[in-house]
Design an enzyme around this catalytic site. Structure first.
Site: not given
Length: 234
Positions: A19, A66, A91, A112
């Site tokens: 991530h 997020n 990613d 997100n």
């Protein structure tokens, strides 16, 4: 000014996660192109420098993935940068590992970090989609992205980071094709030919007797051993 945003999560425990490939790209650009030291600003870490004639701000939001949009919006508002001058590196599950694609606008595909940026800036910014592959089932996605790259991934990951650094000036100048080509040259460099100019391939040496026609008996080589040796080392 251009703002390059790398998405990821702050903290050493997340540093090697799939991530965090966006953070990795920012670190590589800053290191290779002599950007200033990282400092805390806009709810993120920033580093400033130049790529050609363009002033560039690198941004790694530290709000966690997020809420990335809050950091990006703050940087854009302060520097009066429009979404069209923002490039986000993130990613991408829907691309195979080492594959890189460019995109402008469109949806966030459930990512997100992009979802948050959409909420704060709208969709009209550029993205560099960095392929990490898919674990095969949606229930495994969270554990997959929040896990370090495997050892087997390190070679292609380093190639992609080098390629991004090589081509980032082209991307800033609007030459996305040249940027992608720089990455491709690192990830899959062209193979050099083993045949030297002026020489016949090893599979069909110039000194070999011509093959017999199909169905005919092979011709006897009547040359002496010395004659054959001369031809071989001519």
């Amino acid at each position: 000014m251009k703002i390059l945003v790398g998405l990821g999560n702050p903290g050493s425990q997340y540093a090697g996660h799939r991530h965090n490939i966006g953070f990795m790209a920012m670190d590589r650009i800053a290191s290779d192109h002599g950007f200033g030291p990282w400092r805390a600003k806009f709810n993120g870490d920033v580093s400033e420098g130049r790529l050609g004639a363009d002033k560039v701000l690198l941004l790694k939001p530290t709000t966690f993935m997020n809420d990335s949009g809050r950091s990006v919006q703050a940087a854009c508002a302060f520097h009066k940068v429009a979404p069209a001058d923002v490039i986000v590196f993130h990613d991408e599950l829907d691309l195979a590992p080492s594959k890189v694609r460019l995109k402008t606008g469109g949806g966030h595909a459930g990512h997100n970090g992009l979802r948050s940026i959409h909420a704060h800036l709208g969709p009209e910014y550029d993205r560099v989609r960095l392929g990490i592959g898919h674990p095969g089932h949606k229930d495994r996605v969270a554990g997959y992205v929040l896990h370090d790259f495997a050892k087997a991934d390190q070679e292609w990951l380093d190639d992609v980071m080098r390629g991004i650094s090589d081509g980032i000036g082209q991307l800033i100048d609007g030459h996305g094709d040249k940027f992608l080509n720089a990455i491709a040259l690192r990830a899959a460099p062209p193979r050099s030919s083993t045949t030297k100019p002026g020489k016949a391939p090893a599979s069909a040496p110039a000194s070999s007797p011509a093959p017999a026609p199909s169905g005919a008996a092979p011709q006897e080589d009547t040359r002496s051993a010395l004659e054959r040796l001369k031809v071989r080392f001519r």
